[in-house]
Write a protein that holds these residues in place. Structure first.
Motif, PDB file in Angstrom:
ATOM      1  N   ALA A 208      17.509  26.910  -5.067  1.00  0.00           N
ATOM      2  CA  ALA A 208      17.995  25.922  -6.033  1.00  0.00           C
ATOM      3  C   ALA A 208      16.983  25.595  -7.128  1.00  0.00           C
ATOM      4  CB  ALA A 208      18.398  24.648  -5.295  1.00  0.00           C
ATOM      5  N   ILE A 233      18.942  24.058  -1.566  1.00  0.00           N
ATOM      6  CA  ILE A 233      20.158  24.841  -1.354  1.00  0.00           C
ATOM      7  C   ILE A 233      21.243  24.601  -2.395  1.00  0.00           C
ATOM      8  CG2 ILE A 233      19.745  24.975   1.129  1.00  0.00           C
ATOM      9  CD1 ILE A 233      21.896  22.826   1.525  1.00  0.00           C
ATOM     10  N   LYS A 234      21.131  23.556  -3.216  1.00  0.00           N
ATOM     11  CA  LYS A 234      22.192  23.260  -4.175  1.00  0.00           C
ATOM     12  C   LYS A 234      21.607  23.080  -5.571  1.00  0.00           C
ATOM     13  CE  LYS A 234      25.407  21.049  -0.944  1.00  0.00           C
ATOM     14  NZ  LYS A 234      26.224  19.842  -0.653  1.00  0.00           N
ATOM     15  N   GLU A 236      22.952  23.547 -10.087  1.00  0.00           N
ATOM     16  CA  GLU A 236      24.018  23.813 -11.048  1.00  0.00           C
ATOM     17  C   GLU A 236      23.802  25.188 -11.670  1.00  0.00           C
ATOM     18  OE1 GLU A 236      24.717  21.772 -15.148  1.00  0.00           O
ATOM     19  OE2 GLU A 236      25.773  20.585 -13.616  1.00  0.00           O
TER      20      GLU A 236
END
Length: 319
Positions: A208, A233-234, A236
């Motif tokens: 990420a 892990i996240k 945009e």
């Protein structure tokens, strides 16, 4: 036999060298007397309780090993010196492993040093060459160039005629990576790689944290391969930039693949990478070797980030 047991999720101190039951050898498997294993970031994640082994694999850490066949079959004979890609169980005196994931040791490589090859070589070969299809003359950006995977990726890409750029965390590591063949290094503590590098292929261990920068750094038709999540892990994803560049983002793991898929990777490695190792065009990079009973100290060293290349754990003296 003895193995490193994770007594509970936590820091390196939870790793203990204990007496455990002998491994069960199932159909399709061979039994290896382990000479050495190696420490990987996945072992740290397993120790912390975040990355359990696939169902049916050994509960002990260790994704690779070298050693001697003691129960063979499938083309392997007792006494054969081998190295193997594992789903788990490398931190032990013996391990049972599907025969497809077992490889002969390359010529001119010691049985100890061979312990640090399977995981990194199979990871680099499957992702940089089989998936991203890095070609001669293209630019590869390797994040974490001084890591085990990074030092192997730099060498293999250079051996295949690529232009290689690596990110590092210190000038000392930069010098070490350049000595392995990197054409350029970017100190991520001082520079933004996305402003300096344009790459055809990016091998990323951060996830990420680096996603936006990686997409910016891709050339038209570029391929980003994410193999680690050390930076989260996240994130945009700028799809417009991705579309305009006609680029691709791949996320892959090796550990959870079935034996036949791992076997296909291993066969590709033996055919394409072993000759380079035997000829000295590519070499294992070993930072240090410790007794397996000192696995906790090896994990502390990995956690510190002060190593270059692989940290090996010796289970028994080489024959």
């Amino acid at each position: 036999m003895r193995a490193i047991v994770i007594t509970e999720a936590g820091g390196p101190e939870v790793l203990e060298w204990q007496e455990v039951p002998e491994p069960t050898v199932r159909p399709g498997e061979v039994l290896i007397e382990v000479t050495a294993s190696a420490v990987n970031r996945a072992d740290v994640m397993q120790r912390q309780g975040f990355y359990n082994p696939p169902p049916g694999d050994s509960p002990y850490p260790g994704l690779e090993c070298s050693g001697v066949i003691i129960q063979g079959g499938y083309g392997f004979e007792p006494g054969d010196q081998v190295c193997a890609l594992l789903g788990g169980g490398g931190y032990a005196e013996r391990v049972a492993v599907p025969w497809e994931q077992v490889m002969p040791i390359p010529e001119n490589i010691s049985i100890t040093d061979a312990a640090g090859l399977p995981e990194v070589v199979c990871t680099v070969w499957s992702n940089v060459f089989m998936l991203a299809r890095l070609r001669r003359g293209e630019t590869l950006l390797v994040h974490g160039g001084a890591s085990g995977i990074g030092t192997m990726a730099v060498q293999l890409a250079k051996a295949h005629g690529a232009h290689v750029v690596a990110t590092v965390g210190s000038h000392l590591k930069g010098a070490a990576v350049c000595a392995l063949g990197a054409d350029e290094v970017v100190n991520y503590r001082e520079e933004d790689f996305s402003e300096k590098v344009r790459a055809d292929v990016i091998l990323d261990i951060m996830g990420a944290k680096y996603l936006a920068g990686n997409v910016r750094a891709l050339k038209t038709g570029g391929r980003l391969v994410v193999i680690g999540l050390q930076g989260g892990i996240k994130a945009e994803l700028d799809l417009l930039t991705l579309l305009n560049k006609r680029a691709a983002v791949h996320g892959t793991t090796l550990r959870s693949r079935p034996a036949d898929e791992k076997g296909a990777v291993c066969r590709g490695v033996v055919e394409n990478v072993w000759p380079l190792l035997s000829a000295g065009a590519v070499r294992p990079v070993v930072h240090t070797t410790l007794p397996m009973a000192q696995a906790a100290e090896a994990h502390r060293l990995l956690d510190s980030g002060e190593h270059v290349g692989k940290i090996l754990l010796l289970a028994s003296s080489p024959a």
